[in-house]
Design an enzyme around this catalytic site. Structure first.
Site, PDB file in Angstrom:
ATOM      1  N   LYS A 251      31.838  18.895  72.423  1.00 47.01           N
ATOM      2  CA  LYS A 251      31.726  18.629  70.989  1.00 47.01           C
ATOM      3  C   LYS A 251      33.070  18.764  70.276  1.00 47.01           C
ATOM      4  CE  LYS A 251      26.997  20.424  70.552  1.00 47.01           C
ATOM      5  NZ  LYS A 251      26.732  20.778  71.943  1.00 47.01           N
ATOM      6  N   ARG A 252      33.836  19.714  70.753  1.00 49.17           N
ATOM      7  CA  ARG A 252      35.112  19.970  70.077  1.00 49.17           C
ATOM      8  C   ARG A 252      36.092  18.807  70.201  1.00 49.17           C
ATOM      9  NH1 ARG A 252      34.471  25.432  71.673  1.00 49.17           N
ATOM     10  NH2 ARG A 252      35.538  24.990  73.608  1.00 49.17           N
TER      11      ARG A 252
END
Length: 478
Positions: A251-252
């Site tokens: 996600k990052r």
RNA sequence: GGUGCUGUAGACAAAUUGGUAAAGUCACAGGGCUUUCAAUCCUGGGUUUGCGGGUUCGAUCCCCGUCAGCACUGCCA
């Protein structure tokens, strides 16, 4: 036997790039083999699973063109089957109830760590006496169900991607939990490693193709296949998609859902194409731009790489551009309209359609992402423009005002054409005895407010249809 | 800590019974085209195959060791 593969996402989040790529490989293999591609939703984690995630996953797969032949099958609708199979293992003495509390297990692991040992369940409840069991139950303890794993076992399988892989039973962490805690007389909610096996058996899955992060689950699952008296399928563990730093893409890295790519202006075809390239290489002489159908024709695990693949935005952008460049103007216009609307540009999608398609034809061949069209065409949608410093500087140069005045004076009342525009420029060049370059550059500065951008003549014609060429030239002179 | 997997140019990679390493693609650099930019076309640079041994006439490939990265190591999936 006909090939049956599946993609089994968990609805605890949106359709992630890694899951999507696993789906691509499964789909390609199924199509290549003329087999079935099946969708199963692994929603046994009741706390984290959400219907909107399921929705996102289904839509994402469809958007990518990964149509499934069967399903979706929902695991939460098959609980009786799991309970029945667990009971079977209990009856055969291959599984047992363990009464450890979470605190006890934590303490056990802490102690192991302190001794510099690998944390594992020490099978302490494997052979409880009836008296001990009665005591725990009298205490009101709940029990999980654990599947016995023989430390001395050696598990080997021939991986489709990696060849022979071997694990020792003692490295599997002790007897594994297959059902969550429940009162002694019942069977709790089954866990992932167990339901996967039951479902894959029940659904007749012949090849389990999944990410490399599952490789450690495979030996445990093979043991379960054996315990349940089923044929062990083939396994293929595909390389992970890595970020620039070499860690699993997460996600990052700016993408939580496959739809994030869509929002950024990538086409489904380009994404599917690129994901296929992440770990698989085209056969000799094959182009790197291909449809899923074309890739399916050639797909095999012989050409799947073992090492993780770093996600390269540059390459994705290039691939996306290739699709955009050859897309017909009508189709591209359909895709671009939402971006222009999102940007707040004022236009009528129906009435302005011819103008929009004309515009699309101009910028299409230089686009690499749909979203780029917004900045690229802003000067054509907004009546007022803010010239760049370079443009302002140019407009102050000698002869520029006169040249633009000449253009303005000669602007015909009827709609400009390529020919009439050229003739007008020519007349100014001759009449004022200036270089054509000066006129062109001045026109660009005055008309677009910038010294660079899409084709000048085409831009002018587009502007002329709105009557904005007159207002801008007037403003530039004033 | 343990186990497993992986390691070929900046990135993706090809080289599959051990036989001249880097084909191809992206990126990058230079040039053409466009009197702009992008796109596009042409040209170009880049290797002690992580490192050290061994086997072999010959090793990216097989063996041993080592280093690094990643994954897994849950009553998550």
């Amino acid at each position: 036997m006909s090939v049956r593969v599946r993609i089994a996402p968990s609805p605890t989040g949106n359709l992630h790039i890694g899951t999507a790529r696993t789906a691509v490989f499964n789909w390609l293999y199924a199509r290549h083999q003329g087999g079935q591609f099946i969708l199963r939703i692994e929603d046994t984690d009741l706390e984290r699973s959400k219907p909107e995630y399921t929705q996102n996953i289904l839509e994402g797969l469809q958007w990518l063109g990964l149509n499934w032949d069967e399903g979706p099958v929902y695991q939460t609708q098959r609980t009786e089957l799991y309970a029945q199979k667990i009971q079977e293992l209990l009856d055969k003495g291959l599984a047992y109830r363990a009464y450890d509390t979470p605190e006890e297990l934590d303490a056990m692991r802490e102690a192991q760590k302190a001794r510099n040992e690998a944390p594992r369940y020490d099978n302490r409840h494997r052979n409880l006496t009836p008296e001990q069991i009665a005591a725990y139950e009298a205490e009101g303890r709940t029990a999980v169900i654990r599947f016995k794993i023989d430390d001395d076992r050696e598990i080997t399988w021939n991986d489709l991607v990696r060849g022979q892989v071997t694990w020792k039973g003692r490295d599997l962490g002790g007897d594994m939990v297959i059902a969550r805690a429940a009162s002694a007389s019942t069977i709790g909610a089954p866990l992932y490693n167990f339901v996967v096996v039951v479902d894959d058996i029940d659904m007749g899955i012949t090849q389990v193709i999944r990410g490399e992060d599952h490789i450690g689950n495979t030996p445990k699952q093979i043991l379960l296949y054996e315990a349940l008296g089923a044929t062990v399928p083939e396994f293929g563990h595909t390389p992970l998609i890595l970020n620039q730093q070499g860690a699993k893409l997460s996600k990052r890295d700016g993408v939580t859902s496959i739809f994030d790519f869509k929002k950024m202006g990538y086409t489904a075809e380009a994404i599917a194409n690129y994901m296929t390239l992440l770990g698989w290489s085209p056969v000799e002489g094959m182009d790197e731009i291909f449809t899923l159908e074309q890739a399916a024709k050639e797909f095999s695990f012989d050409r799947v790489n073992k090492a993780g693949a770093k996600f390269d935005w540059d390459k994705l952008n290039w691939i996306n551009g290739q699709y955009l460049h050859k897309m017909p103007a009508a189709e591209l216009t359909d895709l671009l309209i939402p971006y222009w609307q999102e940007a707040g540009f004022a236009f009528d999608p129906i009435a302005d359609r011819p103008w929009l398609e004309q515009l699309t034809a101009v910028i299409g061949p230089s686009l690499s992402k749909l979203s780029e069209a917004v900045d690229m065409t802003r000067y054509l949608f907004m009546e007022a423009i803010e010239p760049t410093e370079d443009a302002i500087a140019h407009l102050k140069q000698d002869g520029v005002t006169a040249a633009l005045q000449g253009i303005l004076d000669g602007l015909p009342a009827e709609t400009l054409t390529q020919d009439s525009a050229n003739a007008l420029i020519q007349s100014v060049v001759k009449g004022q005895g200036v270089k054509k370059g000066l006129v062109m550059k001045s026109l660009r500065a005055g008309l677009t407010g910038s010294l660079q951008g899409p084709d000048l003549m085409q831009s002018w014609l587009l502007l002329n249809q709105k009557g904005w060429d007159r207002t801008r030239l007037t403003a530039a002179i004033g």
